[in-house]
Design an enzyme around this catalytic site. Structure first.
Site, PDB file in Angstrom:
ATOM      1  N   MET A  66       0.815  -1.206   0.000  1.00 39.28           N
ATOM      2  CA  MET A  66       0.000   0.000   0.000  1.00 39.28           C
ATOM      3  C   MET A  66       0.861   1.273   0.000  1.00 39.28           C
ATOM      4  O   MET A  66       2.062   1.230   0.223  1.00 39.28           O
ATOM      5  CB  MET A  66      -0.928   0.011   1.215  1.00 39.28           C
ATOM      6  N   HIS A  67       0.203   2.395  -0.242  1.00 36.94           N
ATOM      7  CA  HIS A  67       0.726   3.746  -0.022  1.00 36.94           C
ATOM      8  C   HIS A  67       1.767   4.218  -1.043  1.00 36.94           C
ATOM      9  O   HIS A  67       2.090   5.396  -1.085  1.00 36.94           O
ATOM     10  CB  HIS A  67       1.342   3.897   1.369  1.00 36.94           C
ATOM     11  N   ASP A 110      -2.666  -4.832   0.487  1.00 37.70           N
ATOM     12  CA  ASP A 110      -2.162  -6.129   0.951  1.00 37.70           C
ATOM     13  C   ASP A 110      -2.802  -6.607   2.245  1.00 37.70           C
ATOM     14  O   ASP A 110      -3.129  -7.803   2.386  1.00 37.70           O
ATOM     15  CB  ASP A 110      -0.641  -6.118   1.071  1.00 37.70           C
TER      16      ASP A 110
END
Length: 487
Positions: free
Chosen positions: A78-79, A237
């Site tokens: 992520m991110h 995830d």
């Protein structure tokens, strides 16, 4: 029929081939490099992800009937900030979730914009790992590149775009950008204005189990797949891993011991804790979840054993650990800073309490316990919200250690359930592919058939009492030394 789940991780991409009854029949993992150009920076080349994913898909299906492949879905780190220009070329290396360069931008968001304002707009406050601080960093430090941005996407969504041509993301992954109004499941107009972005630069929002397209014709030819193979949106995830352990609906819990560590509590209702210490995100099941995330979990054990002790025989290092709850050595697991609950990118790891009789086993045990204590920090915040968790699933590389699972069961005072198939986000993605392709009616029916528990570890009254005292000793350490970190 077959379905593929792709987990785009930090060190490798893992692909699973799942039969329609939930049986995993093949798996392939392809690694790629990670770059640390400066202290606290963490980057990857998205083109590496795509190349290795294609190679892996060809290998995955080499001995299976390609005409029976129905759908592909994704879980992903992520991110991360992936930016493309008007010609769909990658403008700069992706800035990853564990990159800490945007501390000034994070501070600006939390102080100048204000935590209350951020929480009202996005249900979260700023963390250095989130996507928006990275965007602001790029705007300030790389203005020429920033001006070329045509599309902003998250790591797994780059794969979706290159494989299908669809510019989209799902709500769970979008929750970690600090651009999503999580409660109302829409991009925040105010946050877009803050960084001078227009909504056309952001992907279309979809549910994780939603079909977003099919394979591009040229990609299907390259892979020797049917162009009718469905592409399902997928999830971040942790949300994908939660699907893979059946953590959906109200009040179910999953602990992940991967590179990072998370405690994930699913909910049918939107919730935010008063200090925003936990992330309040959308879930892949169409509802919501609370998540506490620590940046170093299994990676802390890997660092200690591999980098310091010079071994990768993790089982051997744990074999002689017997005095649980009686260790005088404590480990603060902040190797790359910390997210939940401290939100301090400058925090660093340390050992406390060594003496002349401290031995190798004590140090290994301290690392395992330090991660468990760090996870409990988030667990305590959930309890303050009135959330009662009596049992949790567990997944990730660290969950292969029964000793570590036992420590967590007693530190948390919960029953730890070990799934029969511990395939993490890749399994959750495969389940999403099966649901999105229409084979299963919904996620509940899919996980009820596919997810099974092979073992459970019950907390022991004596150990729970010992770890209760040890945990509160651990809780005193960070406040005592946090000023030394510079925050």
């Amino acid at each position: 029929m077959y379905f593929i789940g792709i987990d785009l991780g930090t060190s490798a991409v893992k692909m699973l081939l799942m039969r329609d009854d939930g049986k995993i029949v093949n798996s392939v993992t392809k690694s790629y490099p990670i770059s640390f150009p400066y202290t606290g920076w963490s980057e990857q080349n998205p083109e590496d992800w795509l190349r290795e994913t294609k190679r892996g898909l060809i290998e995955l299906m080499a001995e299976y009937p390609k005409e029976e492949l129905v759908g592909i879905s994704f879980g992903g780190q992520m991110h991360g900030l992936v930016v493309l220009d008007e010609n769909d070329r990658v403008i700069r290396p992706a800035i990853l979730w564990n990159d800490g360069r945007s501390s000034e931008e994070t501070e600006f968001l939390n102080t100048s914009v204000g935590r209350n304002v951020l929480s009202e707009r996005t249900a979260n406050i700023a963390f250095a790992g989130f996507t928006l601080p990275k965007i602001l960093w790029m705007k300030k430090h790389e203005p020429d590149l920033f001006s070329k941005i045509r599309r902003i996407m998250l790591p797994k969504d780059y794969l979706i775009y290159m494989l299908s041509g669809e510019f989209c993301t799902d709500f769970s992954d979008a929750s970690g950008t600090l651009l999503l109004d999580v409660k109302n499941r829409s991009w925040s107009k105010e946050m877009l204005e803050l960084c001078n972005l227009n909504i056309n630069q952001l992907p279309k929002l979809c549910e994780s189990y939603e079909q977003v397209g099919t394979l591009r014709k040229e990609v299907a030819e390259e892979l020797d797949f049917k162009p009718t193979v469905k592409i399902i949106a997928g999830a971040g995830d942790n949300a994908a891993a939660a699907i893979g352990t059946g953590t959906i609906g109200e009040g179910r819990c999953n602990i992940s011991l991967g590179t990072s560590g998370t405690i994930f509590i699913s909910s049918t209702h939107f919730k935010v804790d008063s200090f925003n210490a936990l992330h309040s995100f959308a879930h892949a099941d169409g509802n919501f979840h609370l998540m506490g995330c620590m940046l170093s979990a299994a990676s802390a054990n890997q660092w200690w054993c591999k980098n310091i002790l010079g071994t990768t025989h993790y089982d051997e290092e744990q074999a002689n650990i017997q005095k649980l709850g009686e260790n005088n050595v404590y480990f603060l697991p902040y190797l790359m800073g910390e997210r939940s609950p401290h939100n301090n990118p400058f925090a660093r790891a340390m050992f406390v309490g060594m003496s002349l009789d401290t031995n190798r086993e004590d140090m290994v045990q301290a690392v395992l316990e330090g991660v468990a204590f760090g996870l409990r920090d988030s667990f305590e915040i959930a309890r303050e919200l009135g959330i009662k968790v009596n049992r949790t699933k567990i997944c990730g590389g660290g969950a292969k250690s029964l000793l570590w699972c036992k420590i967590i069961a007693n530190v948390m005072n919960v029953t730890v359930e070990i799934p029969e198939q511990d395939e993490g986000p890749a399994l959750g993605a495969a389940i999403l592919a099966a649901v999105g392709s229409g084979f299963y009616q919904d996620l509940e029916s899919a996980v009820s058939r596919i997810v099974r528990v092979k073992d459970s570890i019950e907390p022991e009254e004596i150990l729970v009492k010992k770890y209760e005292q040890a945990y509160w000793n651990f809780r005193k350490l960070y406040p005592a030394i946090k000023d030394w970190y510079g925050k």
